[in-house]
Design a protein around this motif. Structure first.
Motif, short mmCIF file in Angstrom:
data_model
loop_
_atom_site.label_atom_id
_atom_site.label_comp_id
_atom_site.label_asym_id
_atom_site.label_seq_id
_atom_site.Cartn_x
_atom_site.Cartn_y
_atom_site.Cartn_z
N CYS A 48 0.83 -1.21 0.00
CA CYS A 48 0.00 0.00 0.00
C CYS A 48 0.86 1.27 0.00
O CYS A 48 0.48 2.27 -0.61
CB CYS A 48 -0.92 0.01 1.21
N LEU A 49 2.02 1.20 0.65
CA LEU A 49 2.91 2.36 0.71
C LEU A 49 3.87 2.38 -0.48
O LEU A 49 5.07 2.57 -0.35
CB LEU A 49 3.69 2.36 2.03
N SER A 115 -2.86 8.91 -8.82
CA SER A 115 -1.75 8.19 -9.45
C SER A 115 -0.69 7.92 -8.40
O SER A 115 -0.65 8.57 -7.35
CB SER A 115 -1.16 9.03 -10.58
N PRO A 116 0.21 6.94 -8.65
CA PRO A 116 1.30 6.69 -7.69
C PRO A 116 2.14 7.93 -7.43
O PRO A 116 2.58 8.15 -6.29
CB PRO A 116 2.12 5.60 -8.40
N LYS A 117 2.37 8.75 -8.45
CA LYS A 117 3.18 9.96 -8.29
C LYS A 117 2.52 10.92 -7.31
O LYS A 117 3.20 11.53 -6.46
CB LYS A 117 3.38 10.63 -9.64
N GLU A 118 1.20 11.07 -7.39
CA GLU A 118 0.49 11.99 -6.49
C GLU A 118 0.53 11.48 -5.04
O GLU A 118 0.69 12.26 -4.10
CB GLU A 118 -0.96 12.16 -6.97
N VAL A 119 0.37 10.17 -4.88
CA VAL A 119 0.41 9.58 -3.54
C VAL A 119 1.79 9.79 -2.91
O VAL A 119 1.92 10.20 -1.75
CB VAL A 119 0.07 8.08 -3.61
N LYS A 120 2.85 9.52 -3.69
CA LYS A 120 4.21 9.70 -3.18
C LYS A 120 4.48 11.15 -2.80
O LYS A 120 5.16 11.42 -1.81
CB LYS A 120 5.21 9.23 -4.22
N ALA A 121 3.93 12.09 -3.59
CA ALA A 121 4.14 13.51 -3.29
C ALA A 121 3.55 13.88 -1.93
O ALA A 121 4.17 14.63 -1.16
CB ALA A 121 3.52 14.36 -4.39
N ILE A 122 2.37 13.34 -1.60
CA ILE A 122 1.73 13.64 -0.31
C ILE A 122 2.54 13.02 0.83
O ILE A 122 2.83 13.67 1.84
CB ILE A 122 0.29 13.11 -0.29
N LEU A 123 2.95 11.77 0.67
CA LEU A 123 3.69 11.09 1.73
C LEU A 123 5.07 11.72 1.94
O LEU A 123 5.53 11.86 3.08
CB LEU A 123 3.83 9.60 1.39
N GLU A 124 5.74 12.10 0.84
CA GLU A 124 7.04 12.73 0.98
C GLU A 124 6.94 14.05 1.72
O GLU A 124 7.82 14.42 2.51
CB GLU A 124 7.66 12.95 -0.40
N LYS A 125 5.86 14.79 1.47
CA LYS A 125 5.66 16.05 2.19
C LYS A 125 5.52 15.80 3.69
O LYS A 125 6.06 16.55 4.51
CB LYS A 125 4.42 16.76 1.64
N GLU A 126 4.80 14.74 4.06
CA GLU A 126 4.62 14.44 5.47
C GLU A 126 5.95 13.99 6.11
O GLU A 126 6.16 14.19 7.30
CB GLU A 126 3.57 13.34 5.64
N LEU A 148 15.94 11.43 -2.15
CA LEU A 148 15.73 10.50 -1.04
C LEU A 148 14.24 10.14 -0.97
O LEU A 148 13.38 11.00 -0.98
CB LEU A 148 16.17 11.17 0.27
N SER A 149 13.94 8.83 -0.93
CA SER A 149 12.55 8.37 -0.89
C SER A 149 12.10 8.15 0.56
O SER A 149 12.89 7.70 1.41
CB SER A 149 12.41 7.07 -1.68
N PHE A 150 10.83 8.44 0.81
CA PHE A 150 10.27 8.21 2.14
C PHE A 150 10.29 6.71 2.49
O PHE A 150 10.31 6.33 3.66
CB PHE A 150 8.84 8.75 2.23
N ARG A 151 10.30 5.86 1.47
CA ARG A 151 10.20 4.42 1.72
C ARG A 151 11.41 3.88 2.48
O ARG A 151 11.30 2.88 3.19
CB ARG A 151 10.04 3.68 0.38
N TYR A 152 12.56 4.53 2.35
CA TYR A 152 13.74 4.04 3.05
C TYR A 152 13.57 4.13 4.57
O TYR A 152 14.18 3.35 5.32
CB TYR A 152 14.97 4.83 2.62
N PHE A 153 12.71 5.04 5.03
CA PHE A 153 12.51 5.20 6.47
C PHE A 153 11.57 4.14 7.04
O PHE A 153 11.47 3.98 8.26
CB PHE A 153 11.96 6.59 6.79
N LEU A 154 10.88 3.41 6.15
CA LEU A 154 9.95 2.38 6.63
C LEU A 154 10.70 1.20 7.25
O LEU A 154 10.09 0.38 7.93
CB LEU A 154 9.07 1.90 5.47
N MET A 155 12.01 1.10 7.00
CA MET A 155 12.81 0.04 7.64
C MET A 155 12.75 0.13 9.15
O MET A 155 12.99 -0.85 9.86
CB MET A 155 14.26 0.13 7.16
N MET A 156 12.46 1.35 9.65
CA MET A 156 12.45 1.57 11.10
C MET A 156 11.14 1.12 11.75
O MET A 156 11.02 1.15 12.98
CB MET A 156 12.66 3.07 11.40
N ASN A 157 10.14 0.72 10.94
CA ASN A 157 8.79 0.50 11.47
C ASN A 157 8.42 -0.97 11.68
O ASN A 157 7.41 -1.26 12.32
CB ASN A 157 7.75 1.13 10.54
N THR A 158 9.20 -1.88 11.11
CA THR A 158 8.79 -3.28 11.20
C THR A 158 9.99 -4.17 11.52
O THR A 158 11.13 -3.82 11.27
CB THR A 158 8.19 -3.76 9.86
#
Length: 380
Positions: A48-49, A115-126, A148-158
């Motif tokens: 989903c992310l 679109s995936p691009k729009e979703v990533k833009a919102i998450l990156e802003k957060e 730098l992608s926000f997805r790299y920080f998800l390693m800290m969550n699981t």
């Protein structure tokens, strides 16, 4: 930043929904028998992310074959969002259809809204990530200065079962090379060893270095072109002299200028008379004098504008004397010092305006001398 998963939602093909709730600010431990879908929970969240083929492995058996949409409801920076992604198609083709609710609504049936691009833009802003946040260095899979992608920080969550069982790896996804390459920088950001402002500064420095490299490359290319032009000009002068189109006694710059003049006027004289050479020299001398006169006049104009600017500054500071003479007794010592400083500046400006500098007379004299010389050349 505060980020946690509130719910995991599956929209099944039979029209029903399955919802799994998570606890905030707690470690959520998922247990169960083998092959009951424990690992799939982390895969669904990752999917989903904006997960990709190398991070998402959701089994089609029992899960994928029964699900139309995968979704999560999460809270980030005190904002509640619902994010859903369409089912994985045949041959493990990941969906590009996203449903997104900025108020956390969970629909009966999601529909594609972003679109995936729009979703990533919102998450990156957060995650406080923009185009200025880049990786300082890269590797085989990640280029330096890439975003730098926000997805790299998800390693800290699981922490998956594979990571818990592994005695050498303590974070998920480190089996993927590009995650290993960015891990040191993500770790430093997460634990405050560095911060986003430093990364922005490093990005500016890298951009300036790139621009400097480009300019140096252009400069080298221009220098090579200049040398080539000079070589070609030398060859042309030599050939023109061999063909008796140019006086063989001419050399260097003088020879080049005479060749250019021949090409512009199409006057190919086999023998240039002394009178013609004298006339050409007078023209060249006159042109040089005109250039000097124009340069000195431009200097005079610039200096006149400077003095006009000083007068404007003096007019702006003129009330200072009135304030000092009428209100100095009622003003504190600190303000009196400030007014004295402004008064000194005012007097310096007045002195600069009223005093005639020696070079002003010298420039005028030089212009007059050059005009006189130009008149003599015109007569000659």
């Amino acid at each position: 930043m505060n980020f946690y998963i509130d719910q995991l939602i599956l929209w099944l093909k039979n029209g029903k929904k399955r919802v799994l709730h998570f606890e905030n600010d707690k470690i959520n431990v998922i247990t169960g028998n083998s092959k009951t879908g424990k690992t799939a929970i982390l895969e669904i969240i990752d999917y989903c992310l904006c997960g990709s083929e190398d991070t998402v492995v959701i089994s089609d058996e029992h899960i994928g074959e029964n699900v139309d949409w995968y979704g999560i409801r999460f809270i980030i920076n005190d904002k509640t969002y619902t994010l859903a992604r369409g089912a994985i198609e045949k041959q493990n083709k990941l969906s590009s259809e996203y449903y997104f609710s900025q108020v956390g609504d969970i629909p009966d049936i999601p529909d594609s809204k972003m679109s995936p691009k729009e979703v990533k833009a919102i998450l990156e802003k957060e995650f406080s990530i923009d185009d200025r946040i880049t990786l300082t260095y890269g590797g085989r899979n990640i280029r330096s200065n890439s975003k730098l992608s926000f997805r790299y920080f998800l390693m800290m969550n699981t922490l998956s079962k594979d990571t818990i069982d592994n005695g050498k790896v303590y974070f998920d996804k480190l089996n993927i090379e590009r995650y290993r390459e960015v891990w040191p920088q993500v770790f430093d950001l997460t634990f405050g060893v560095t911060d986003l402002e430093k990364l922005k500064t490093q990005k500016k420095i890298a951009d300036l270095n790139d621009e400097l490299d480009k300019l140096e490359t252009k400069l080298k290319k221009a220098d090579q072109q200049k040398k080539e032009v000079q070589r070609q000009m030398g060859d042309l002068v030599k050939r023109a002299q061999e063909a008796d189109l140019l006086d063989s006694r001419l050399e260097g710059y003088e020879a080049e200028q005479n060749l250019i003049r021949l090409l512009e006027t199409n006057t190919f004289c086999l023998d240039i008379s002394p009178e013609q050479r004298a006339y050409d020299k007078l023209l060249a001398d006159r042109k040089e004098i005109v250039i000097k006169i124009n340069s000195l006049k431009r200097f005079q104009d610039s200096y006149a504008k400077y003095r006009t600017s000083l007068r404007a500054d003096a007019d702006a500071l003129q009330p200072i004397q009135y304030i000092r003479s009428h209100f100095s007794e009622n003003i504190g010592e600190e303000y009196q010092l400030f007014l004295e400083m402004l008064d000194r500046e005012y007097r310096k400006i007045l002195s600069a305006i009223e005093t005639k500098r020696p070079f002003e007379f010298d420039v005028s004299r030089k212009i007059a001398d050059l005009k006189k010389r130009r008149k003599e050349l015109d007569e000659q």
